[in-house]
Motif scaffolding. Structure first.
Motif, short mmCIF file in Angstrom:
data_model
loop_
_atom_site.label_atom_id
_atom_site.label_comp_id
_atom_site.label_asym_id
_atom_site.label_seq_id
_atom_site.Cartn_x
_atom_site.Cartn_y
_atom_site.Cartn_z
N UNK A 16 0.84 -1.20 0.00
CA UNK A 16 0.00 0.00 0.00
C UNK A 16 0.87 1.25 0.00
N UNK A 17 1.90 1.26 0.83
CA UNK A 17 2.79 2.42 0.94
C UNK A 17 3.44 2.76 -0.41
N UNK A 54 -4.45 4.50 1.64
CA UNK A 54 -5.61 4.14 0.83
C UNK A 54 -5.75 5.02 -0.40
N UNK A 55 -5.49 6.30 -0.26
CA UNK A 55 -5.68 7.23 -1.38
C UNK A 55 -4.84 6.85 -2.60
N UNK A 56 -3.74 6.16 -2.41
CA UNK A 56 -2.88 5.76 -3.53
C UNK A 56 -3.59 4.81 -4.49
N UNK A 90 -18.99 2.41 -3.00
CA UNK A 90 -19.36 1.08 -2.49
C UNK A 90 -18.10 0.23 -2.28
N UNK A 91 -17.16 0.33 -3.20
CA UNK A 91 -15.89 -0.41 -3.05
C UNK A 91 -15.09 0.14 -1.86
N UNK A 92 -15.08 1.46 -1.72
CA UNK A 92 -14.37 2.07 -0.59
C UNK A 92 -14.98 1.60 0.73
N UNK A 102 -9.77 9.04 4.78
CA UNK A 102 -9.04 8.57 3.59
C UNK A 102 -9.92 7.74 2.66
N UNK A 103 -10.97 7.13 3.19
CA UNK A 103 -11.85 6.30 2.37
C UNK A 103 -12.79 7.13 1.50
N UNK A 104 -12.98 8.40 1.80
CA UNK A 104 -13.81 9.27 0.99
C UNK A 104 -15.30 8.97 1.06
N UNK A 105 -15.73 8.31 2.12
CA UNK A 105 -17.15 7.98 2.29
C UNK A 105 -17.82 9.15 2.99
N UNK A 106 -18.90 9.65 2.41
CA UNK A 106 -19.58 10.82 2.96
C UNK A 106 -21.05 10.53 3.17
#
Length: 167
Positions: free
Chosen positions: A92-93, A125-127, A134-136, A159-163
């Motif tokens: 991930x890094x 995660x943003x990378x 839904x995937x996030x 970081x997951x961008x779920x709002x």
């Protein structure tokens, strides 16, 4: 292995098969940092070496993946999968090093990284550039369900961008 890879040019070998055999022997140790020194022109041979190295140490290959020079996205994807299984956090890094364009492939690698015990996945995660909420969401749940990861999921949840769209 390591010093052989580091100073490989001193040997002056020109025969691609001999170079490959020496590089193959060097995979017993970490060589990704000095992979370019072998100057292997055959992408298939570079791919074979990368597979072996990734199985032994996913961190090393993920970190120095650019040194391998694989043009084929499917081959880069396969190496990323192996690295994720070997070391999800460091995959991930260093995920940007794989240069994967296909979101489905990025998601599959992310899923394996999220399943890694104690992985740094959430910090990077943003990378993975996952646009599908839904995937996030599935990745956030997968990561938080691993022992010890719930605190990290909460810490880096943004970081997951779920709002919440409700206002």
């Amino acid at each position: 292995g390591y010093r052989t890879a580091l100073y490989f040019k001193h040997f002056g070998l020109k025969d691609e098969e001999k170079i490959f055999q020496v590089a193959l022997d060097c995979t017993k140790r970490w060589i990704a940092q000095h992979f370019k020194n072998f100057e292997l022109k055959d992408e298939e041979k570079r791919y074979q070496l990368a597979q072996i190295c990734a199985q032994r140490n996913g961190n090393d290959i993920a970190r120095y993946f650019n040194n391998i020079g694989l043009e084929d996205e499917e081959k880069r994807y396969q190496i990323a999968l192996i690295c994720a299984q070997s070391n999800g956090g460091d995959t991930a890094r260093y995920f940007n090093n794989f240069g994967l364009e296909d979101e489905k492939k990025r998601y599959q690698v992310a899923l394996i990284c999220a399943q890694s015990e104690g992985s740094d996945f959430v910090e990077y995660f943003e990378y993975f550039m996952i646009q599908d909420e839904e995937k996030a969401y599935r990745l956030a749940l997968t990561y938080s369900n691993k022992r010890g990861n719930a605190v990290w999921t909460a810490t880096y949840f943004r970081n997951f961008g779920i709002k919440d769209e409700e206002k």
